[in-house]
Scaffold this motif. Structure first.
Motif, PDB file in Angstrom:
ATOM      1  N   CYS A  47      19.980  90.458  58.693  1.00 60.61           N
ATOM      2  CA  CYS A  47      19.270  89.978  59.893  1.00 60.61           C
ATOM      3  C   CYS A  47      19.086  91.101  60.912  1.00 60.61           C
ATOM      4  CB  CYS A  47      19.978  88.766  60.471  1.00 60.61           C
ATOM      5  SG  CYS A  47      21.043  89.099  61.850  1.00 60.61           S
ATOM      6  N   PRO A  48      17.978  91.019  61.692  1.00 57.71           N
ATOM      7  CA  PRO A  48      17.801  92.039  62.747  1.00 57.71           C
ATOM      8  C   PRO A  48      19.029  92.012  63.655  1.00 57.71           C
ATOM      9  CG  PRO A  48      15.885  90.586  62.608  1.00 57.71           C
ATOM     10  CD  PRO A  48      16.935  89.995  61.718  1.00 57.71           C
ATOM     11  N   TRP A  49      19.482  93.206  64.074  1.00 55.71           N
ATOM     12  CA  TRP A  49      20.757  93.251  64.815  1.00 55.71           C
ATOM     13  C   TRP A  49      20.533  93.083  66.314  1.00 55.71           C
ATOM     14  CZ3 TRP A  49      24.757  91.875  62.367  1.00 55.71           C
ATOM     15  CH2 TRP A  49      26.034  91.963  62.967  1.00 55.71           C
ATOM     16  N   GLU A  50      20.216  91.834  66.651  1.00 59.03           N
ATOM     17  CA  GLU A  50      20.141  91.528  68.094  1.00 59.03           C
ATOM     18  C   GLU A  50      20.543  90.068  68.285  1.00 59.03           C
ATOM     19  OE1 GLU A  50      17.545  89.580  69.461  1.00 59.03           O
ATOM     20  OE2 GLU A  50      16.725  89.238  67.441  1.00 59.03           O
ATOM     21  N   LYS A  51      20.926  89.789  69.528  1.00 62.80           N
ATOM     22  CA  LYS A  51      21.586  88.534  69.850  1.00 62.80           C
ATOM     23  C   LYS A  51      20.886  87.281  69.295  1.00 62.80           C
ATOM     24  CE  LYS A  51      22.980  86.171  74.018  1.00 62.80           C
ATOM     25  NZ  LYS A  51      23.043  86.186  75.458  1.00 62.80           N
ATOM     26  N   PHE A  52      19.559  87.212  69.509  1.00 63.34           N
ATOM     27  CA  PHE A  52      18.865  85.989  69.118  1.00 63.34           C
ATOM     28  C   PHE A  52      18.942  85.762  67.607  1.00 63.34           C
ATOM     29  CE2 PHE A  52      15.123  83.614  67.750  1.00 63.34           C
ATOM     30  CZ  PHE A  52      15.289  82.460  68.506  1.00 63.34           C
TER      31      PHE A  52
ATOM     32  N   MET B 152      37.069  90.116  66.798  1.00 63.68           N
ATOM     33  CA  MET B 152      37.618  90.622  68.065  1.00 63.68           C
ATOM     34  C   MET B 152      39.146  90.517  68.130  1.00 63.68           C
ATOM     35  SD  MET B 152      35.563  91.844  70.493  1.00 63.68           S
ATOM     36  CE  MET B 152      34.952  92.906  69.212  1.00 63.68           C
ATOM     37  N   GLY B 153      39.730  89.865  67.144  1.00 66.23           N
ATOM     38  CA  GLY B 153      41.192  89.768  67.143  1.00 66.23           C
ATOM     39  C   GLY B 153      41.714  88.551  67.868  1.00 66.23           C
ATOM     40  N   THR B 154      40.841  87.857  68.593  1.00 62.80           N
ATOM     41  CA  THR B 154      41.260  86.664  69.336  1.00 62.80           C
ATOM     42  C   THR B 154      40.108  85.679  69.456  1.00 62.80           C
ATOM     43  OG1 THR B 154      41.898  85.828  71.509  1.00 62.80           O
ATOM     44  CG2 THR B 154      40.801  87.945  71.480  1.00 62.80           C
ATOM     45  N   ALA B 155      40.471  84.410  69.609  1.00 60.92           N
ATOM     46  CA  ALA B 155      39.449  83.366  69.681  1.00 60.92           C
ATOM     47  C   ALA B 155      38.830  83.253  71.081  1.00 60.92           C
ATOM     48  CB  ALA B 155      40.056  82.024  69.274  1.00 60.92           C
ATOM     49  N   GLN B 156      39.480  83.908  72.070  1.00 65.23           N
ATOM     50  CA  GLN B 156      38.978  83.781  73.450  1.00 65.23           C
ATOM     51  C   GLN B 156      38.023  84.929  73.775  1.00 65.23           C
ATOM     52  OE1 GLN B 156      39.939  80.927  74.554  1.00 65.23           O
ATOM     53  NE2 GLN B 156      41.380  80.821  72.842  1.00 65.23           N
ATOM     54  N   THR B 157      36.762  84.746  73.478  1.00 63.45           N
ATOM     55  CA  THR B 157      35.786  85.805  73.792  1.00 63.45           C
ATOM     56  C   THR B 157      34.549  85.177  74.418  1.00 63.45           C
ATOM     57  OG1 THR B 157      34.368  85.759  71.821  1.00 63.45           O
ATOM     58  CG2 THR B 157      36.492  86.922  71.601  1.00 63.45           C
ATOM     59  N   PRO B 158      33.682  85.987  74.983  1.00 66.15           N
ATOM     60  CA  PRO B 158      32.385  85.464  75.429  1.00 66.15           C
ATOM     61  C   PRO B 158      31.580  84.969  74.219  1.00 66.15           C
ATOM     62  CG  PRO B 158      32.797  87.653  76.361  1.00 66.15           C
ATOM     63  CD  PRO B 158      33.851  87.414  75.319  1.00 66.15           C
ATOM     64  N   SER B 159      30.360  84.547  74.455  1.00 63.16           N
ATOM     65  CA  SER B 159      29.605  83.864  73.404  1.00 63.16           C
ATOM     66  C   SER B 159      29.472  84.763  72.179  1.00 63.16           C
ATOM     67  CB  SER B 159      28.238  83.424  73.938  1.00 63.16           C
ATOM     68  OG  SER B 159      27.285  84.394  73.648  1.00 63.16           O
ATOM     69  N   LEU B 160      29.574  84.117  71.010  1.00 63.77           N
ATOM     70  CA  LEU B 160      29.708  84.856  69.754  1.00 63.77           C
ATOM     71  C   LEU B 160      28.537  85.797  69.496  1.00 63.77           C
ATOM     72  CD1 LEU B 160      31.359  85.278  67.217  1.00 63.77           C
ATOM     73  CD2 LEU B 160      30.140  83.365  66.171  1.00 63.77           C
ATOM     74  N   ASP B 161      27.307  85.287  69.705  1.00 68.27           N
ATOM     75  CA  ASP B 161      26.143  86.130  69.387  1.00 68.27           C
ATOM     76  C   ASP B 161      26.140  87.399  70.260  1.00 68.27           C
ATOM     77  OD1 ASP B 161      25.690  84.626  71.629  1.00 68.27           O
ATOM     78  OD2 ASP B 161      23.702  83.889  71.017  1.00 68.27           O
ATOM     79  N   ALA B 162      26.541  87.243  71.538  1.00 66.94           N
ATOM     80  CA  ALA B 162      26.549  88.403  72.444  1.00 66.94           C
ATOM     81  C   ALA B 162      27.610  89.422  72.020  1.00 66.94           C
ATOM     82  CB  ALA B 162      26.809  87.943  73.876  1.00 66.94           C
TER      83      ALA B 162
ATOM     84  N   LEU C 248      27.035  93.490  70.087  1.00 62.58           N
ATOM     85  CA  LEU C 248      27.557  94.761  70.594  1.00 62.58           C
ATOM     86  C   LEU C 248      28.463  95.481  69.597  1.00 62.58           C
ATOM     87  CD1 LEU C 248      28.253  93.885  74.321  1.00 62.58           C
ATOM     88  CD2 LEU C 248      26.380  95.237  73.359  1.00 62.58           C
ATOM     89  N   CYS C 249      28.819  94.746  68.542  1.00 62.91           N
ATOM     90  CA  CYS C 249      29.670  95.352  67.520  1.00 62.91           C
ATOM     91  C   CYS C 249      28.706  95.824  66.415  1.00 62.91           C
ATOM     92  CB  CYS C 249      30.566  94.238  66.967  1.00 62.91           C
ATOM     93  SG  CYS C 249      32.154  94.795  66.421  1.00 62.91           S
ATOM     94  N   ASP C 250      28.921  96.957  65.795  1.00 59.82           N
ATOM     95  CA  ASP C 250      27.889  97.333  64.816  1.00 59.82           C
ATOM     96  C   ASP C 250      28.021  96.529  63.532  1.00 59.82           C
ATOM     97  OD1 ASP C 250      29.636 100.285  64.444  1.00 59.82           O
ATOM     98  OD2 ASP C 250      29.280  98.935  62.755  1.00 59.82           O
ATOM     99  N   ARG C 251      26.897  96.439  62.854  1.00 53.72           N
ATOM    100  CA  ARG C 251      26.800  95.539  61.695  1.00 53.72           C
ATOM    101  C   ARG C 251      27.910  95.806  60.671  1.00 53.72           C
ATOM    102  NH1 ARG C 251      21.873  93.345  59.645  1.00 53.72           N
ATOM    103  NH2 ARG C 251      20.725  94.993  60.686  1.00 53.72           N
ATOM    104  N   GLU C 252      28.099  97.065  60.330  1.00 53.41           N
ATOM    105  CA  GLU C 252      29.074  97.386  59.283  1.00 53.41           C
ATOM    106  C   GLU C 252      30.481  96.932  59.679  1.00 53.41           C
ATOM    107  OE1 GLU C 252      28.736  98.037  56.153  1.00 53.41           O
ATOM    108  OE2 GLU C 252      26.625  97.770  56.725  1.00 53.41           O
ATOM    109  N   THR C 253      30.793  97.137  60.952  1.00 51.26           N
ATOM    110  CA  THR C 253      32.116  96.731  61.435  1.00 51.26           C
ATOM    111  C   THR C 253      32.280  95.225  61.307  1.00 51.26           C
ATOM    112  OG1 THR C 253      32.053  98.575  62.967  1.00 51.26           O
ATOM    113  CG2 THR C 253      33.700  96.879  63.409  1.00 51.26           C
ATOM    114  N   VAL C 254      31.252  94.484  61.731  1.00 51.83           N
ATOM    115  CA  VAL C 254      31.332  93.016  61.667  1.00 51.83           C
ATOM    116  C   VAL C 254      31.525  92.560  60.222  1.00 51.83           C
ATOM    117  CG1 VAL C 254      30.029  90.878  61.989  1.00 51.83           C
ATOM    118  CG2 VAL C 254      29.986  92.646  63.772  1.00 51.83           C
TER     119      VAL C 254
END
Ligand code: GLU
Length: 473
Positions: free
Chosen positions: A412-417, A446-456, A460-466
């Motif tokens: 998928c294109p690597w942007e939020k939407f 991210m190591g924890t369930a408490q983060t801002p919205s998932l897509d955002a 910001l994390c690069d594709r390979e890392t994710v």
């Protein structure tokens, strides 16, 4: 009313000073005594002078001077003049001592330490306040004792007899001290070196200080200093004696009971403007305003709203103030500070623009740049998912969905939407609810369930890392 003339009836240019002794590191209670004179000078178009009172040779250190200079520069309390060092002004003090001697304003006193001790004991025994009794003070018609051989005298100041010394303290109101309570102060030691109260007066005169704003531990020195001013034919400055800053336990803040050097707050991720804001409120107020910028502070500051009672340091409040300033900070400015924190952890090679976007996304949930750097680090270093959350959210039942999401994110294109659409697609295909998928993905990425919205976050994390982190499910 014009601030200059309203605070200074004579209408002369306002000159304030900060005069720290470099004995031990400077803490928040000390630096507040720099903030107010600085603010008063800045807000009235006057001058702020830095003077290092380093005459206590045993206790003064260059390291302490360095922390003073670094703390002031970090907080933006830039002096217009100085630092002046008292040790470099010895010739000047001796000059003035010579003039005072010539004018009969001081006299040599040969009373030995043993005699002084005996005098004190006699006075205490008869319930009198211990004070020098004027044995060596010359008076018309008085015969002084014979000068003992081989004894070097101290020089004592001829304090006025009778009457009162009074001043209108900008914090404490009118203070009057009877001259009879003040004995003749030693202003030069046997080796000719001048003593503290005398140097302060010479400096305040030479530096043309109009307002002395300092801690109220100096209130007892003030009548003595005023008398020396007058003896030298000068009018004393306006005084404002600031109440003590207490630590969280309600004791006077001091390095001996846990106060930290000012610069440590920078290391711990506090913003300079937030510190200025917090310190400003520690003994001064502008209505109910708690959060303000440096500019607002300078616009509002005056000596009429200094608090009269001791202020107590409150770390939780400092953190709250810092959080408010972080929220209001441009992402790019925060990124510069977070970058410093990351480099301290050996993390480098990131792009500041990327870091700024991370700051923008996470700053609302952080109260220091250290906390923000903790989040940012997760984008640049492997994460260790929180074990409890991993056990709770990354259950067998969700692994197929996570695998599916990983496959969709490969292309998928690597942007939020688009990332958000991929997530929704998996939800549609599996019939799962958003949290059932989002929580485990957050824990893994991210190591924890408490983060801002998932897509955002994923954007910001690069594709390979994710992908790598999801595959570790
Ligand atoms: N050197 C003194 C101190 O650090 C301050 C003296 C003054 O402000 O007059 O406490």
């Amino acid at each position: 009313m014009d601030p200059v003339t309203s605070s200074n009836p004579a209408g002369q240019r306002i000159r304030t000073r900060f005069a720290p002794s470099p004995t031990g590191f400077i803490h928040l209670g000390n630096i507040r005594s720099a903030l107010y004179p600085w603010a008063f000078a800045r807000s009235t178009g006057g001058d702020f002078i830095l003077r290092i009172e380093d005459t206590d040779l045993e206790r003064s250190t260059q390291a302490a001077v360095d922390v003073i200079l670094e703390s002031m520069s970090w907080l933006g309390l830039d002096p217009d003049e100085g630092p002046y060092y008292q040790m470099q002004r010895m010739d000047r003090y001796k000059d003035v001592l010579g003039q005072m001697k010539a004018a009969g304003l001081v006299y040599p006193c040969y009373m030995s330490v043993a005699e002084l001790d005996a005098l004190r004991e006699r006075q205490m025994a008869s319930k009198e306040k211990p004070r020098y009794d004027g044995t060596w003070r010359p008076e018309p018609g008085k015969t002084l004792p014979p000068v003992p051989e081989g004894v070097l005298p101290v020089l004592r100041f001829r304090n006025p007899v009778g009457g009162v010394v009074a001043w209108d303290d900008k914090v404490k109101g009118r203070i009057e001290i009877s001259n009879d309570e003040l004995d003749d102060l030693v202003i030069a030691r046997p080796d000719g070196t001048p003593t503290y109260n005398f140097c302060v007066v010479v400096d305040d005169i030479d530096m043309r200080i109009t307002h002395v704003i300092r801690g109220d531990d100096h209130v007892n020195n003030t009548p003595r200093q005023i008398n020396i001013f007058r003896a030298l034919g000068k009018e004393p400055p306006v005084y404002a004696h600031l109440p003590t800053v207490l630590n969280e336990q309600g004791e006077k803040m001091s390095k001996r009971n846990g106060a930290k050097p000012v610069t440590q707050y920078r290391e711990e991720g506090f913003l300079s403007d937030a510190m200025v804001n917090y310190l400003a409120r520690l003994g001064w107020s502008h209505g109910d305003d708690e959060i303000f910028s440096r500019e607002q502070f300078l616009q509002w500051f005056n000596l009429d709203h200094l608090g009269r009672s001791a202020a107590q340091f409150d770390e939780a409040k400092l953190r709250w103030v810092n959080a408010q300033h972080m929220k209001a900070s441009p992402d790019g400015a925060l990124a510069l500070l977070v970058a410093q924190q990351l480099r301290k952890r050996g993390i480098d090679g990131f792009f500041e623009e990327h870091l700024a976007r991370i700051c923008g996304l996470f700053k609302d949930r952080c109260d220091t740049t250290v906390a923000l750097a903790d989040w940012a680090a997760r984008f640049y270093r492997p994460v260790e998912p929180n074990a409890e959350e991993r056990a709770k959210y990354v259950a067998d039942g969700v692994r197929p969905a996570i695998g599916m999401l990983a496959r969709m994110l490969e292309a998928c294109p690597w942007e939020k939407f688009a990332i958000g659409e991929a997530v929704k697609e998996v939800l549609r295909a599996t019939g799962m609810k958003m949290p059932q998928l989002a929580m485990p993905v957050r824990v893994l990425v991210m190591g924890t369930a408490q983060t801002p919205s998932l897509d955002a976050v994923l954007e910001l994390c690069d594709r390979e890392t994710v992908l790598e982190r999801l595959r570790a499910a």
